[in-house]
Design an enzyme around this catalytic site. Structure first.
Site, short mmCIF file in Angstrom:
data_model
loop_
_atom_site.label_atom_id
_atom_site.label_comp_id
_atom_site.label_asym_id
_atom_site.label_seq_id
_atom_site.Cartn_x
_atom_site.Cartn_y
_atom_site.Cartn_z
CG ASP A 122 -1.76 1.30 1.50
OD1 ASP A 122 -2.61 1.21 0.59
OD2 ASP A 122 -1.40 1.61 2.56
CG ASP A 127 -2.29 7.53 2.88
OD1 ASP A 127 -1.21 8.05 3.62
OD2 ASP A 127 -3.47 7.80 3.10
P1 B16 Z 1 -6.89 10.14 -3.77
P2 B16 Z 1 -3.87 4.16 -0.23
C1 B16 Z 1 -5.47 6.03 -0.17
O1 B16 Z 1 -4.55 5.65 -0.37
C2 B16 Z 1 -5.48 6.85 1.24
O2 B16 Z 1 -5.49 6.31 2.25
C3 B16 Z 1 -7.24 7.35 1.32
O3 B16 Z 1 -7.14 8.23 2.49
C4 B16 Z 1 -7.54 8.05 0.15
O4 B16 Z 1 -8.79 8.62 0.13
C5 B16 Z 1 -7.65 7.31 -1.10
O5 B16 Z 1 -6.06 6.98 -1.33
C6 B16 Z 1 -7.63 8.16 -2.60
O6 B16 Z 1 -6.71 9.42 -2.70
O7 B16 Z 1 -7.72 10.96 -3.53
O8 B16 Z 1 -5.36 10.58 -4.03
O9 B16 Z 1 -7.10 9.55 -5.13
O10 B16 Z 1 -3.58 3.97 1.30
O11 B16 Z 1 -4.66 3.12 -0.77
O12 B16 Z 1 -2.24 4.24 -0.70
MG MG Z 2 -2.93 3.11 3.21
#
Ligand code: B16
Ligand code: MG
Length: 213
Positions: free
Chosen positions: A10, A12
């Protein structure tokens, strides 16, 4: 010792901590709309898509409805605010232990990939200097269903040409742990998700991963 041929990370919360940037951007919008938004609500946004995150936030606006057009505008506004903060990212933002773990996996001949819900993943990976390190990157631009749906990890396994049983997912969010398990993969949890009994392995630090591969 397990027979893992690939590890799917993953983004984030695992490779880089952009969660606080997400929080601050959503908080600005929620405050303007006078919708209650705190760390508890924010916790539910981890790993889920931008539109699903908005849906969760707006569900706390008791008795108010928002048109699809307004929802799209709010999501775009959040992304503009979020992207402004992403501009400050650099390789120093890579989380502790990540580079050592990637090096250790590569030394063992294990393929490494990214499986993220974020449509900003390519930009983030570029800013932190990790774009070239992964054999496969699957992100929010490639999928139609967000975690906890397994789509992101299944697509990564297909691109890696790796059987799901031989893929290990590393996640910090419960939605991501569930997605990995639904993909029939084993899951190593770090951070928040490591408190949950759901994950196959619960890590105190990301380098502990090297004990299981
Ligand atoms: P975006 P991951 C996720 O990243 C985040 O944890 C989540 O908080 C966010 O809403 C989602 O990506 C979408 O992000 O707005 O940049 O498309 O943890 O899956 O790497
Ligand atoms: Mg994450």
């Amino acid at each position: 010792m397990n027979n893992f041929n690939a590890v799917i990370f993953d983004l984030d919360g695992v490779l880089v901590s952009t969660d606080d940037y997400h929080y601050k951007a959503w908080k600005q919008i929620a405050d303007r709309l006078e919708i209650p938004f705190d760390e508890t609500v924010n916790h539910q946004l981890r790993g889920v898509s931008r539109m699903e995150s908005l849906h969760i936030i707006l569900s706390h606006a008791e008795g108010r409805t928002f048109s699809e057009e307004t929802r799209v505008e709010l999501a775009e506004e959040k992304n503009r605010l979020y992207r402004q903060t992403l501009n400050q990212l650099s390789p120093t933002d890579i989380l502790p232990g990540v580079i050592e773990t990637l090096d250790g996996l590569e030394a063992r001949g294990i393929a490494i990939a990214v499986g993220s819900s974020s449509k900003n993943a390519p930009f983030i990976l570029d800013k932190i200097g990790l774009s070239e390190r992964f054999a496969v990157i699957v992100d929010g631009n490639h999928i139609t269903k967000s975690k906890p749906d397994p789509e992101v990890f299944l697509l990564a396994a297909t691109k890696l040409e790796c059987a799901t049983a031989n893929c290990l997912v590393v996640e910090d969010a419960i939605a991501g742990v569930v997605a990995g398990l639904r993909a029939d993969m084993q899951v190593a949890a770090v951070g928040d998700a490591s408190k949950s009994a759901l994950a196959t392995y619960r890590l105190g630090s990301i380098e502990e991963l090297l004990k299981f591969v």
